[in-house]
Design an enzyme around this catalytic site. Sequence first.
Site, PDB file in Angstrom:
ATOM      1  N   ALA A 164       6.986  14.077   6.417  1.00 56.89           N
ATOM      2  CA  ALA A 164       8.540  14.150   6.363  1.00 56.89           C
ATOM      3  C   ALA A 164       8.826  13.238   5.340  1.00 56.89           C
ATOM      4  O   ALA A 164       9.895  13.754   4.579  1.00 56.89           O
ATOM      5  CB  ALA A 164       8.809  13.401   7.916  1.00 56.89           C
ATOM      6  N   GLY A 177       4.616   1.044  -8.309  1.00 55.44           N
ATOM      7  CA  GLY A 177       3.202   1.289  -7.764  1.00 55.44           C
ATOM      8  C   GLY A 177       2.367   1.328  -8.714  1.00 55.44           C
ATOM      9  O   GLY A 177       1.318   2.246  -8.826  1.00 55.44           O
ATOM     10  N   ALA A 178       2.524   0.772  -9.987  1.00 57.81           N
ATOM     11  CA  ALA A 178       1.399   0.881 -10.965  1.00 57.81           C
ATOM     12  C   ALA A 178       0.530  -0.278 -11.140  1.00 57.81           C
ATOM     13  O   ALA A 178      -0.401  -0.281 -11.874  1.00 57.81           O
ATOM     14  CB  ALA A 178       2.258   0.308 -12.598  1.00 57.81           C
ATOM     15  N   SER A 179       0.239  -0.722  -9.725  1.00 55.64           N
ATOM     16  CA  SER A 179      -0.981  -1.628  -9.412  1.00 55.64           C
ATOM     17  C   SER A 179      -1.934  -0.449  -8.845  1.00 55.64           C
ATOM     18  O   SER A 179      -3.278  -0.998  -8.611  1.00 55.64           O
ATOM     19  CB  SER A 179      -0.671  -2.753  -8.775  1.00 55.64           C
ATOM     20  OG  SER A 179       0.184  -2.244  -7.505  1.00 55.64           O
ATOM     21  N   TYR A 209       4.464  10.687   7.088  1.00 57.35           N
ATOM     22  CA  TYR A 209       4.046  10.691   5.635  1.00 57.35           C
ATOM     23  C   TYR A 209       4.607  12.234   5.263  1.00 57.35           C
ATOM     24  O   TYR A 209       5.274  12.110   4.151  1.00 57.35           O
ATOM     25  CB  TYR A 209       2.454  10.664   5.394  1.00 57.35           C
ATOM     26  CG  TYR A 209       2.158  10.583   3.782  1.00 57.35           C
ATOM     27  CD1 TYR A 209       2.117   9.832   3.129  1.00 57.35           C
ATOM     28  CD2 TYR A 209       1.573  11.919   3.565  1.00 57.35           C
ATOM     29  CE1 TYR A 209       1.783   9.803   1.749  1.00 57.35           C
ATOM     30  CE2 TYR A 209       1.402  11.990   1.973  1.00 57.35           C
ATOM     31  CZ  TYR A 209       1.394  10.895   1.364  1.00 57.35           C
ATOM     32  OH  TYR A 209       0.939  10.893  -0.056  1.00 57.35           O
ATOM     33  N   LYS A 224       7.460  12.759   2.428  1.00 58.78           N
ATOM     34  CA  LYS A 224       7.198  13.453   1.116  1.00 58.78           C
ATOM     35  C   LYS A 224       8.021  14.582   0.869  1.00 58.78           C
ATOM     36  O   LYS A 224       8.496  15.105  -0.091  1.00 58.78           O
ATOM     37  CB  LYS A 224       5.713  13.756   1.011  1.00 58.78           C
ATOM     38  CG  LYS A 224       4.991  12.409   0.809  1.00 58.78           C
ATOM     39  CD  LYS A 224       5.302  11.666  -0.562  1.00 58.78           C
ATOM     40  CE  LYS A 224       4.282  10.679  -0.771  1.00 58.78           C
ATOM     41  NZ  LYS A 224       4.616   9.875  -1.987  1.00 58.78           N
ATOM     42  N   VAL A 256       9.843  -1.937  -3.006  1.00 60.57           N
ATOM     43  CA  VAL A 256      10.815  -0.972  -3.436  1.00 60.57           C
ATOM     44  C   VAL A 256      11.717  -0.503  -2.155  1.00 60.57           C
ATOM     45  O   VAL A 256      12.638   0.015  -2.063  1.00 60.57           O
ATOM     46  CB  VAL A 256      10.370   0.307  -4.122  1.00 60.57           C
ATOM     47  CG1 VAL A 256       9.566   0.348  -5.267  1.00 60.57           C
ATOM     48  CG2 VAL A 256       9.312   1.075  -3.199  1.00 60.57           C
TER      49      VAL A 256
HETATM   50  P1  NAP Z   1      -2.707   3.623  -4.026  1.00 55.62           P
HETATM   51  O1  NAP Z   1      -3.851   3.474  -5.105  1.00 55.62           O
HETATM   52  O2  NAP Z   1      -2.798   3.157  -2.876  1.00 55.62           O
HETATM   53  O3  NAP Z   1      -1.409   3.135  -4.923  1.00 55.62           O
HETATM   54  C1  NAP Z   1      -0.278   2.772  -4.167  1.00 55.62           C
HETATM   55  C2  NAP Z   1       0.491   1.771  -5.015  1.00 55.62           C
HETATM   56  O4  NAP Z   1       2.052   2.024  -4.458  1.00 55.62           O
HETATM   57  C3  NAP Z   1       0.152   0.816  -5.244  1.00 55.62           C
HETATM   58  O5  NAP Z   1       0.416   0.464  -6.561  1.00 55.62           O
HETATM   59  C4  NAP Z   1       1.105  -0.216  -4.438  1.00 55.62           C
HETATM   60  O6  NAP Z   1       1.357  -1.477  -4.796  1.00 55.62           O
HETATM   61  C5  NAP Z   1       2.372   0.595  -4.265  1.00 55.62           C
HETATM   62  N1  NAP Z   1       3.265   0.491  -3.263  1.00 55.62           N
HETATM   63  C6  NAP Z   1       3.080   0.509  -2.047  1.00 55.62           C
HETATM   64  N2  NAP Z   1       4.133  -0.129  -1.329  1.00 55.62           N
HETATM   65  C7  NAP Z   1       4.925  -0.604  -1.917  1.00 55.62           C
HETATM   66  C8  NAP Z   1       6.195  -0.961  -1.956  1.00 55.62           C
HETATM   67  N3  NAP Z   1       6.801  -1.317  -0.671  1.00 55.62           N
HETATM   68  N4  NAP Z   1       6.712  -1.395  -2.986  1.00 55.62           N
HETATM   69  C9  NAP Z   1       6.306  -1.190  -4.290  1.00 55.62           C
HETATM   70  N5  NAP Z   1       5.115  -0.756  -4.225  1.00 55.62           N
HETATM   71  C10 NAP Z   1       4.416  -0.257  -3.216  1.00 55.62           C
HETATM   72  O7  NAP Z   1      -2.104   5.013  -3.981  1.00 55.62           O
HETATM   73  P2  NAP Z   1      -2.109   6.417  -5.110  1.00 55.62           P
HETATM   74  O8  NAP Z   1      -3.212   7.484  -4.809  1.00 55.62           O
HETATM   75  O9  NAP Z   1      -2.375   5.791  -6.380  1.00 55.62           O
HETATM   76  O10 NAP Z   1      -0.831   6.985  -4.810  1.00 55.62           O
HETATM   77  C11 NAP Z   1       0.400   6.903  -5.605  1.00 55.62           C
HETATM   78  C12 NAP Z   1       1.294   8.105  -5.160  1.00 55.62           C
HETATM   79  O11 NAP Z   1       0.635   9.432  -5.049  1.00 55.62           O
HETATM   80  C13 NAP Z   1       1.974   7.578  -3.612  1.00 55.62           C
HETATM   81  O12 NAP Z   1       3.134   7.990  -3.644  1.00 55.62           O
HETATM   82  C14 NAP Z   1       1.069   8.816  -2.913  1.00 55.62           C
HETATM   83  O13 NAP Z   1       1.824   8.973  -1.637  1.00 55.62           O
HETATM   84  C15 NAP Z   1       0.954   9.738  -3.891  1.00 55.62           C
HETATM   85  N6  NAP Z   1      -0.052  10.821  -3.570  1.00 55.62           N
HETATM   86  C16 NAP Z   1      -1.552  10.312  -3.540  1.00 55.62           C
HETATM   87  C17 NAP Z   1      -2.467  11.190  -3.443  1.00 55.62           C
HETATM   88  C18 NAP Z   1      -3.880  10.882  -3.489  1.00 55.62           C
HETATM   89  O14 NAP Z   1      -4.691  11.745  -2.705  1.00 55.62           O
HETATM   90  N7  NAP Z   1      -4.142   9.835  -3.678  1.00 55.62           N
HETATM   91  C19 NAP Z   1      -2.004  12.577  -3.092  1.00 55.62           C
HETATM   92  C20 NAP Z   1      -0.669  13.010  -2.907  1.00 55.62           C
HETATM   93  C21 NAP Z   1       0.351  12.088  -3.257  1.00 55.62           C
HETATM   94  P3  NAP Z   1       0.685  -2.924  -4.363  1.00 55.62           P
HETATM   95  O15 NAP Z   1      -0.818  -2.521  -3.853  1.00 55.62           O
HETATM   96  O16 NAP Z   1       0.942  -3.810  -5.300  1.00 55.62           O
HETATM   97  O17 NAP Z   1       1.309  -3.048  -2.959  1.00 55.62           O
END
Ligand code: NAP
Length: 240
Positions: free
Chosen positions: A150, A8-10, A148, A152, A61
């Site tokens: 569950a 998820g590096a994008s 979500y 996490k 993934v």
């Molecule tokens: P984000 O900006 O929406 O990024 C999500 C990333 O996950 C994107 O790079 C996306 O890639 C990738 N992804 C989604 N489905 C995928 C798949 N099937 N295979 C490979 N990559 C996939 O969200 P974020 O906030 O940075 O979240 C990153 C992590 O932090 C997540 O696990 C999220 O649950 C966790 N988190 C976030 C928050 C928050 O408040 N933002 C809080 C707690 C935890 P593509 O776009 O290339 O598909």
Amino acid sequence: MKKALVTGASGGIGQAVAARLCRDGYHVILNCFHSVEAAQRLCAQLNAERSGCAEIACADVSDFAQTEAMFRAAGDIDVLVNNAGIAQQKLFTDLTEEDWQRMIGVNLTGVFHCCRLALPGMIHRKAGRIINISSMWGQVGASCEVHYSAAKAGVIGLTKALAKEVGPSGITVNCIAPGVIDTPMNAQLDAETMHELAEETPLCRIGTPEDVAAAVSFLASPEAGFITGQILGVNGGFVI
Ligand code: NAP
């Protein structure tokens, strides 16, 4: 040069983690799925800062075959950051079988796939770091995000159990549980809601992707060598 793979590096947090690990001196493999252009932009920017420090690997993934091909091409991984994730807000009684399977497939099975594929090499070398990105909602549960929460919570259980199993092989497995972080995942929340969430947070602000990246950097560092199986809250005190 040590190699890190960030899933998820994008996205918001993943980009900051990848950039931080590049600046820490790693060669970083930037996994993406749909957002190939965003990953390409970041990759070009990082390689401009330090030539050859980043490369892209596209894979869903949740799909074992795609993930296996990515790891085969990547070679030995020293640091695995399981960050890829999706979110969805829905009443529990509106959740479909497909919603549930997709959420568990990406947010929990995706972590299983990547750990399963990275670990044989780490066990062979008797070294490695796995850092899983869970969520504070995996710790305390979120209304309208049962699937979500569950998934996490599953990541937290996986982290603790795996840490016990692979500790004797010199591998640490830790988890970061972010609070509300300013990323595209929260783009559907309006400014008023974000302001309210900041007010509910003891440190009075929303987190940044860099806040999470700093914790990843620490857990990957030699200084964290005696830390395993832990859940580190990066949440401004929202959950204590
Ligand atoms: P984000 O900006 O929406 O990024 C999500 C990333 O996950 C994107 O790079 C996306 O890639 C990738 N992804 C989604 N489905 C995928 C798949 N099937 N295979 C490979 N990559 C996939 O969200 P974020 O906030 O940075 O979240 C990153 C992590 O932090 C997540 O696990 C999220 O649950 C966790 N988190 C976030 C928050 C928050 O408040 N933002 C809080 C707690 C935890 P593509 O776009 O290339 O598909």
